[in-house]
Design a protein around this motif. Structure first.
Motif, PDB file in Angstrom:
ATOM      1  N   THR A  56       0.349  -0.951   0.125  1.00 58.84           N
ATOM      2  CA  THR A  56       0.182   0.028  -0.210  1.00 58.84           C
ATOM      3  C   THR A  56       0.736   1.337   0.086  1.00 58.84           C
ATOM      4  O   THR A  56       0.457   2.055  -1.123  1.00 58.84           O
ATOM      5  CB  THR A  56      -1.389  -0.159   1.329  1.00 58.84           C
ATOM      6  OG1 THR A  56      -1.500  -0.886   1.315  1.00 58.84           O
ATOM      7  CG2 THR A  56      -2.191   1.427   1.095  1.00 58.84           C
ATOM      8  N   ALA A  67      -6.271   4.792  -2.001  1.00 61.56           N
ATOM      9  CA  ALA A  67      -6.983   3.689  -1.914  1.00 61.56           C
ATOM     10  C   ALA A  67      -6.589   2.943  -2.955  1.00 61.56           C
ATOM     11  O   ALA A  67      -5.815   3.593  -3.891  1.00 61.56           O
ATOM     12  CB  ALA A  67      -8.353   4.284  -2.142  1.00 61.56           C
ATOM     13  N   TRP A 123     -13.276   6.525   9.012  1.00 65.04           N
ATOM     14  CA  TRP A 123     -12.962   7.481   7.972  1.00 65.04           C
ATOM     15  C   TRP A 123     -13.487   8.794   8.954  1.00 65.04           C
ATOM     16  O   TRP A 123     -12.375   9.640   9.856  1.00 65.04           O
ATOM     17  CB  TRP A 123     -14.174   7.794   6.934  1.00 65.04           C
ATOM     18  CG  TRP A 123     -14.019   9.025   6.050  1.00 65.04           C
ATOM     19  CD1 TRP A 123     -12.444   9.369   5.066  1.00 65.04           C
ATOM     20  CD2 TRP A 123     -14.459   9.368   5.662  1.00 65.04           C
ATOM     21  NE1 TRP A 123     -12.843  10.291   4.523  1.00 65.04           N
ATOM     22  CE2 TRP A 123     -14.113  10.890   5.400  1.00 65.04           C
ATOM     23  CE3 TRP A 123     -15.435   9.996   6.981  1.00 65.04           C
ATOM     24  CZ2 TRP A 123     -15.065  11.776   5.047  1.00 65.04           C
ATOM     25  CZ3 TRP A 123     -16.327  11.329   6.442  1.00 65.04           C
ATOM     26  CH2 TRP A 123     -16.145  12.016   5.458  1.00 65.04           C
ATOM     27  N   GLU A 144      -8.805   9.128   3.043  1.00 60.62           N
ATOM     28  CA  GLU A 144      -9.104   9.023   1.920  1.00 60.62           C
ATOM     29  C   GLU A 144     -10.580   7.860   2.716  1.00 60.62           C
ATOM     30  O   GLU A 144      -9.969   6.873   2.606  1.00 60.62           O
ATOM     31  CB  GLU A 144      -8.885   8.232   0.823  1.00 60.62           C
ATOM     32  CG  GLU A 144      -7.798   9.582  -0.024  1.00 60.62           C
ATOM     33  CD  GLU A 144      -6.891   8.762  -0.822  1.00 60.62           C
ATOM     34  OE1 GLU A 144      -6.720   6.634  -0.990  1.00 60.62           O
ATOM     35  OE2 GLU A 144      -5.290   9.179  -1.227  1.00 60.62           O
ATOM     36  N   LEU A 146     -12.241   6.514   0.583  1.00 64.34           N
ATOM     37  CA  LEU A 146     -12.366   4.478  -0.729  1.00 64.34           C
ATOM     38  C   LEU A 146     -11.400   4.045   0.020  1.00 64.34           C
ATOM     39  O   LEU A 146     -11.338   2.859   0.677  1.00 64.34           O
ATOM     40  CB  LEU A 146     -11.686   5.593  -1.912  1.00 64.34           C
ATOM     41  CG  LEU A 146     -12.048   4.685  -2.564  1.00 64.34           C
ATOM     42  CD1 LEU A 146     -13.777   3.260  -3.032  1.00 64.34           C
ATOM     43  CD2 LEU A 146     -11.402   4.227  -4.375  1.00 64.34           C
ATOM     44  N   TYR A 147     -10.177   4.501   1.156  1.00 63.44           N
ATOM     45  CA  TYR A 147      -9.176   3.309   1.792  1.00 63.44           C
ATOM     46  C   TYR A 147      -9.657   3.031   2.593  1.00 63.44           C
ATOM     47  O   TYR A 147      -9.452   1.687   3.028  1.00 63.44           O
ATOM     48  CB  TYR A 147      -7.965   4.417   2.171  1.00 63.44           C
ATOM     49  CG  TYR A 147      -7.098   3.758   3.067  1.00 63.44           C
ATOM     50  CD1 TYR A 147      -5.882   2.976   2.073  1.00 63.44           C
ATOM     51  CD2 TYR A 147      -7.346   4.032   4.149  1.00 63.44           C
ATOM     52  CE1 TYR A 147      -4.983   2.424   2.960  1.00 63.44           C
ATOM     53  CE2 TYR A 147      -5.909   2.953   4.413  1.00 63.44           C
ATOM     54  CZ  TYR A 147      -4.694   2.202   4.221  1.00 63.44           C
ATOM     55  OH  TYR A 147      -3.927   1.638   4.461  1.00 63.44           O
ATOM     56  N   ASP A 150     -11.529   0.308   1.439  1.00 64.74           N
ATOM     57  CA  ASP A 150     -10.218  -0.520   1.330  1.00 64.74           C
ATOM     58  C   ASP A 150     -10.334  -1.935   2.534  1.00 64.74           C
ATOM     59  O   ASP A 150     -10.028  -2.741   2.345  1.00 64.74           O
ATOM     60  CB  ASP A 150      -9.520  -0.365   0.824  1.00 64.74           C
ATOM     61  CG  ASP A 150      -9.532   0.253  -0.562  1.00 64.74           C
ATOM     62  OD1 ASP A 150     -10.373  -0.296  -1.191  1.00 64.74           O
ATOM     63  OD2 ASP A 150      -8.399   0.607  -1.464  1.00 64.74           O
TER      64      ASP A 150
END
Length: 247
Positions: A56, A67, A123, A144, A146-147, A150
């Motif tokens: 990552t 992400a 988040w 993020e 989206l991270y 993930d």
């Protein structure tokens, strides 16, 4: 050269390219998904998860985002959920309509909806309470969304292997009455839930701008306390959750 200020960092964060557009467009384009790398990640999440999050860091260096920009992991995990749930329906279900409802519930409620809630909560917590305050020479960074999703998907996969796959093959034993089935069922759930939170911790601990990420390990202590109590009262989570969907 003048040092980068915090205000510029905020401006950079606002001007970052959107993640969702390309991500969603690639869902229907299999040729753009890295399937081999996805399976590599899934295997290592079960055997050596720190290696996955080391990669990552490389992704951040090359793509300038934490992400994934490849939805292959989510797509393949959903397919695995469909296959696993179909196996449960074949073994315990009553009709094709009931099987369709069960599969829909597992994919959209257990995985996607619960994942959206958990990812949003993590988040919010990380950005609001766990970020280190940047000084005037450091660009401000944020987690993020989206991270965060993930991280949930990564953490969910080993739990899927334990609670959907392994539990399926052990189900003739686990659904029996008695102390030993309840003990084994509770141990499976304890390991799956604890490993989920451990991977959650690894996912946020790898971010250099976060502090006090051991917060994500606290639920493991709660699980370790509750599990013996469930065993003592004879609660069998396998029987309970299967009874919610199958008679």
């Amino acid at each position: 050269m003048l040092p980068t200020t915090t205000s510029k960092g905020r401006g950079a964060a606002r001007s970052a390219p959107p993640l969702f557009g390309p991500y969603l467009r690639r869902i229907v384009k299999w040729q753009q998904m890295d399937i081999e790398y996805t399976f590599w990640q899934m295997v290592h999440l079960c055997t050596s998860p720190k290696v996955v999050y080391q990669h990552t860091k490389y992704h951040k260096q090359t793509k300038n985002q934490w992400a994934r920009d490849d939805p292959a992991f989510v797509v393949i995990l959903i397919l695995f959920l469909v296959f696993a749930t179909s196996a449960y329906c074949a073994a315990f279900g009553e009709s094709a309509a009931h099987a369709a409802l069960t599969i829909t519930s597992v994919v959209f409620v257990h995985f996607l909806f619960a994942g959206l809630i958990l990812a949003t909560l993590c988040w919010f917590l990380t950005n609001s309470y766990l970020r280190e305050e940047p000084n005037s020479h450091v660009v401000e960074q944020r987690v993020e969304w989206l991270y965060a999703f993930d991280v949930h998907c990564n953490s969910f996969f080993p739990a899927f292997i334990i609670l959907y796959v392994l539990q399926y093959f052990l189900s003739p034993l686990l659904i029996a009455h008695g102390f030993f089935p309840a003990l084994l069922s509770n141990l499976l759930f304890m390991v799956a839930i604890s490993y989920y939170h451990y991977l959650n911790f690894l996912g946020y601990d790898v971010l250099p701008f976060l502090d006090r990420t051991t917060f994500f390990l606290y639920p493991i202590g709660l699980v370790i306390i509750i599990s013996p109590l469930m065993i003592l009262i004879g609660f069998n989570p396998t029987r309970y959750f299967l009874s919610l969907y199958f008679s």
